[in-house]
Design an enzyme around this catalytic site. Structure first.
Site, PDB file in Angstrom:
ATOM      1  CB  CYS A  13      -0.978  -0.022   1.175  1.00  0.00           C
ATOM      2  SG  CYS A  13      -0.197  -0.040   2.801  1.00  0.00           S
ATOM      3  CG  ASN A  16       4.394  -1.751   5.189  1.00  0.00           C
ATOM      4  OD1 ASN A  16       5.525  -2.049   5.584  1.00  0.00           O
ATOM      5  ND2 ASN A  16       3.448  -2.662   5.095  1.00  0.00           N
ATOM      6  CB  CYS A  18      -3.755   1.524   7.100  1.00  0.00           C
ATOM      7  SG  CYS A  18      -3.492   2.990   8.117  1.00  0.00           S
ATOM      8  NE  ARG A  19      -4.423   1.578   1.777  1.00  0.00           N
ATOM      9  CZ  ARG A  19      -4.179   2.318   0.721  1.00  0.00           C
ATOM     10  NH1 ARG A  19      -5.010   2.251  -0.310  1.00  0.00           N
ATOM     11  NH2 ARG A  19      -3.136   3.119   0.672  1.00  0.00           N
ATOM     12  CB  SER A  20       0.232  -3.595   2.758  1.00  0.00           C
ATOM     13  OG  SER A  20       1.050  -2.669   3.423  1.00  0.00           O
ATOM     14  CG  ASP A 145      -5.106   5.732   2.818  1.00  0.00           C
ATOM     15  OD1 ASP A 145      -5.193   5.212   3.941  1.00  0.00           O
ATOM     16  OD2 ASP A 145      -4.192   6.514   2.495  1.00  0.00           O
TER      17      ASP A 145
HETATM   18  P1  4NP Z   1      -1.759   2.764   4.167  1.00  0.00           P
HETATM   19  O1  4NP Z   1      -2.385   4.097   4.767  1.00  0.00           O
HETATM   20  O2  4NP Z   1      -1.191   3.118   2.808  1.00  0.00           O
HETATM   21  O3  4NP Z   1      -2.937   1.853   4.060  1.00  0.00           O
HETATM   22  O4  4NP Z   1      -0.709   2.296   5.152  1.00  0.00           O
HETATM   23  C1  4NP Z   1      -1.652   5.289   4.913  1.00  0.00           C
HETATM   24  C2  4NP Z   1      -1.013   5.548   6.093  1.00  0.00           C
HETATM   25  C3  4NP Z   1      -0.317   6.735   6.251  1.00  0.00           C
HETATM   26  C4  4NP Z   1      -0.253   7.635   5.207  1.00  0.00           C
HETATM   27  C5  4NP Z   1      -0.878   7.354   4.025  1.00  0.00           C
HETATM   28  C6  4NP Z   1      -1.576   6.174   3.873  1.00  0.00           C
HETATM   29  N1  4NP Z   1       0.439   8.861   5.381  1.00  0.00           N
HETATM   30  O5  4NP Z   1       0.448   9.661   4.435  1.00  0.00           O
HETATM   31  O6  4NP Z   1       1.033   9.089   6.433  1.00  0.00           O
END
Ligand code: 4NP
Length: 179
Positions: A13, A16, A18-20, A145
């Protein structure tokens, strides 16, 4: 029949956190590949990992909301330190699954750069694909996201990860002679 080589899977994602990691925790759980697993790991799989296209959260643990949803479903011993995708991932993994189409586009750009520098590698490097294609609804189902939203977004991600993982496992079993 000779033993088939275990498959390796990388979930990707943006951050790294939340989703992955949700995908990795769910997939490890479904394939008995967590430290607490009482049964032996699914024979078909070797390395299971996750990474982000960005490095904003490098070495951070998964978001507490991801861990809470996993724990609610019985996955309470999954640990991970966030890392950025690296070029060697394309040679180290058989499957690279993007959570959304932006992640996929970033992965494809990285792969294109690798192939431009080393055209012979094209046939051997993993090809990234959208994990959602195994969800049974649309070839293009993105995992939104959930980072800036409420907790319910994480329940949605969990439901998608279970559905996509089961679809992928069915696909692997079909193509590996139903082992
Ligand atoms: P992820 O979510 O891609 O599912 O881990 C996010 C977590 C943090 C951020 C963006 C997406 N960020 O910009 O900090």
């Amino acid at each position: 029949m000779p033993e088939e080589k275990p498959l390796s899977v990388l979930f990707v994602c943006l951050g790294n956190i939340c989703r992955s990691p949700m995908a990795e925790g769910v997939f490890r759980s479904l394939t008995n590949n967590l430290p607490s697993s009482s049964s032996s790991p699914h024979k078909a799989f070797g390395t299971i990992d996750s990474a982000g296209t960005g490095a904003y959260h490098a070495l951070d643990p998964p978001d507490s909301r991801t861990l809470a949803v996993l724990a609610k479903h019985g996955v309470d011993d999954y640990e991970h330190a966030a890392r950025k995708v690296r070029t060697s991932d394309f040679s180290d993994f058989d499957y690279i699954f993007a959570m959304d189409s932006q992640n996929l586009s970033d992965l494809n750009n990285l792969r294109r750069r690798l192939v431009r520098a080393q055209p012979d590698a094209d046939a051997t490097l993993a090809k990234a694909m959208l994990f959602g294609k195994f969800g049974g609804r649309s070839e293009h189902e993105d995992v939104e996201d959930p980072y800036y939203g409420g907790k319910s977004g994480f329940d949605t991600v969990y439901e998608q990860m279970v559905r996509f993982s089961k679809g992928f496992l069915a696909h692997v079993e079909q193509h590996r002679g139903g082992e």
